[in-house]
Design a protein around this motif. Structure first.
Motif, PDB file in Angstrom:
ATOM      1  N   ARG A 156       0.820  -1.214   0.000  1.00 25.63           N
ATOM      2  CA  ARG A 156       0.000   0.000   0.000  1.00 25.63           C
ATOM      3  C   ARG A 156       0.857   1.269   0.000  1.00 25.63           C
ATOM      4  O   ARG A 156       0.539   2.243  -0.701  1.00 25.63           O
ATOM      5  CB  ARG A 156      -0.914  -0.005   1.220  1.00 25.63           C
ATOM      6  CG  ARG A 156      -1.878   1.145   1.288  1.00 25.63           C
ATOM      7  CD  ARG A 156      -2.865   0.944   2.415  1.00 25.63           C
ATOM      8  NE  ARG A 156      -3.737  -0.213   2.152  1.00 25.63           N
ATOM      9  CZ  ARG A 156      -4.694  -0.614   2.996  1.00 25.63           C
ATOM     10  NH1 ARG A 156      -4.891   0.045   4.130  1.00 25.63           N
ATOM     11  NH2 ARG A 156      -5.446  -1.658   2.696  1.00 25.63           N
ATOM     12  N   VAL A 157       1.932   1.245   0.762  1.00 29.81           N
ATOM     13  CA  VAL A 157       2.810   2.432   0.818  1.00 29.81           C
ATOM     14  C   VAL A 157       3.456   2.696  -0.536  1.00 29.81           C
ATOM     15  O   VAL A 157       3.460   3.840  -1.033  1.00 29.81           O
ATOM     16  CB  VAL A 157       3.882   2.249   1.917  1.00 29.81           C
ATOM     17  CG1 VAL A 157       4.950   3.328   1.802  1.00 29.81           C
ATOM     18  CG2 VAL A 157       3.233   2.279   3.284  1.00 29.81           C
ATOM     19  N   PHE A 158       4.001   1.651  -1.169  1.00 30.13           N
ATOM     20  CA  PHE A 158       4.668   1.862  -2.461  1.00 30.13           C
ATOM     21  C   PHE A 158       3.666   2.158  -3.570  1.00 30.13           C
ATOM     22  O   PHE A 158       3.987   2.872  -4.533  1.00 30.13           O
ATOM     23  CB  PHE A 158       5.510   0.632  -2.811  1.00 30.13           C
ATOM     24  CG  PHE A 158       6.828   0.592  -2.106  1.00 30.13           C
ATOM     25  CD1 PHE A 158       7.891   1.363  -2.532  1.00 30.13           C
ATOM     26  CD2 PHE A 158       6.991  -0.212  -0.991  1.00 30.13           C
ATOM     27  CE1 PHE A 158       9.109   1.323  -1.878  1.00 30.13           C
ATOM     28  CE2 PHE A 158       8.200  -0.256  -0.326  1.00 30.13           C
ATOM     29  CZ  PHE A 158       9.268   0.519  -0.759  1.00 30.13           C
ATOM     30  N   GLY A 159       2.444   1.630  -3.465  1.00 25.23           N
ATOM     31  CA  GLY A 159       1.428   1.955  -4.470  1.00 25.23           C
ATOM     32  C   GLY A 159       1.061   3.424  -4.435  1.00 25.23           C
ATOM     33  O   GLY A 159       0.999   4.098  -5.479  1.00 25.23           O
ATOM     34  N   VAL A 160       0.783   3.919  -3.233  1.00 29.03           N
ATOM     35  CA  VAL A 160       0.435   5.341  -3.095  1.00 29.03           C
ATOM     36  C   VAL A 160       1.615   6.224  -3.512  1.00 29.03           C
ATOM     37  O   VAL A 160       1.434   7.273  -4.159  1.00 29.03           O
ATOM     38  CB  VAL A 160      -0.003   5.640  -1.651  1.00 29.03           C
ATOM     39  CG1 VAL A 160      -0.226   7.134  -1.466  1.00 29.03           C
ATOM     40  CG2 VAL A 160      -1.265   4.860  -1.292  1.00 29.03           C
ATOM     41  N   SER A 161       2.832   5.809  -3.169  1.00 31.64           N
ATOM     42  CA  SER A 161       4.023   6.592  -3.544  1.00 31.64           C
ATOM     43  C   SER A 161       4.205   6.642  -5.058  1.00 31.64           C
ATOM     44  O   SER A 161       4.581   7.679  -5.625  1.00 31.64           O
ATOM     45  CB  SER A 161       5.269   6.000  -2.889  1.00 31.64           C
ATOM     46  OG  SER A 161       5.146   6.012  -1.485  1.00 31.64           O
ATOM     47  N   ALA A 162       3.928   5.523  -5.735  1.00 30.27           N
ATOM     48  CA  ALA A 162       4.049   5.506  -7.199  1.00 30.27           C
ATOM     49  C   ALA A 162       3.024   6.429  -7.841  1.00 30.27           C
ATOM     50  O   ALA A 162       3.330   7.143  -8.817  1.00 30.27           O
ATOM     51  CB  ALA A 162       3.885   4.081  -7.715  1.00 30.27           C
ATOM     52  N   ILE A 163       1.786   6.436  -7.331  1.00 27.27           N
ATOM     53  CA  ILE A 163       0.771   7.331  -7.885  1.00 27.27           C
ATOM     54  C   ILE A 163       1.180   8.793  -7.694  1.00 27.27           C
ATOM     55  O   ILE A 163       1.065   9.623  -8.606  1.00 27.27           O
ATOM     56  CB  ILE A 163      -0.589   7.045  -7.234  1.00 27.27           C
ATOM     57  CG1 ILE A 163      -1.067   5.640  -7.617  1.00 27.27           C
ATOM     58  CG2 ILE A 163      -1.615   8.090  -7.651  1.00 27.27           C
ATOM     59  CD1 ILE A 163      -2.332   5.220  -6.901  1.00 27.27           C
TER      60      ILE A 163
END
Length: 201
Positions: A156-163
């Motif tokens: 979840r952290v890396f997904g939000v960071s990528a967006i």
């Protein structure tokens, strides 16, 4: 009649004066022989019968005047050293297409830097147990005693960071391109950015 002619011829002969002989130059040199700056220079040899008599020896003394004449100064002594050259330039126009390409490349590079920074921060906080405490507190408040998916996870952290990084790439590229157009219009109205370039000292 004959007597008068002879008298006039005698008067003419008496009044005629022969031209004076040219002055004979002195045989002695213009400078003393004992002068240390005096050197002997070979006179050119003149062939034929037109050589004047009494011009002295075949050598002539010439004073070079080395002690009286100041030494020639070097270029550095004649002209003091100048500082580095400078040139003033003015940026009149910025190509928007080149700005767009450069901003896109920089945005992608900053995107990867952002992901690396988020990963390092997540690992440090996970090692300190911060995420576990936050997840347990969230479970207690939201789901009571039923265990569920943790609120904060690596995916979840890396997904939000990528967006967020992708949005930053688009915004950064768009703002840089619009800024190039704005700069060109401002430079036409008020003059461009002035730069002063200089050589290294």
């Amino acid at each position: 009649m004959t007597n008068d002619t002879e008298a006039s011829q005698s008067d003419t002969a008496e009044t005629y004066t022969a031209p004076a002989a040219p002055p004979v130059p002195s045989a002695e040199p213009a400078f003393p022989q004992t002068d240390p700056d005096t050197v002997k220079v070979q006179k050119p040899v003149v062939t034929g019968s037109a050589v004047p008599v009494g011009l002295g020896s075949s050598r002539t003394s010439v004073n070079m005047g080395g002690s009286a004449r100041p030494a020639a100064s070097t270029p550095s002594a004649r002209r003091p050293g100048r500082g580095p050259r400078r040139a003033s330039l003015q940026v009149k126009r910025v190509d928007p297409w080149s700005v767009l390409k450069l901003a896109l490349v920089l945005g992608v590079a900053l995107f990867f830097v952002w992901l690396v920074a988020v990963g390092v921060l997540y690992g440090v906080l996970h090692g300190m147990g911060v995420w576990d405490k936050i997840n347990s507190t969230a479970n207690d408040l939201l789901q009571a005693n039923e265990p569920g998916e943790p609120l904060i996870s690596a995916g979840r952290v890396f997904g939000v960071s990528a967006i967020i990084g992708a949005v930053n790439i688009v915004l950064f590229t768009a703002l840089a391109t619009v800024g190039a157009f704005v700069y060109n219009v401002s430079a036409d109205l008020a003059g461009g950015l002035e730069l002063t370039l200089s050589e290294r000292e």
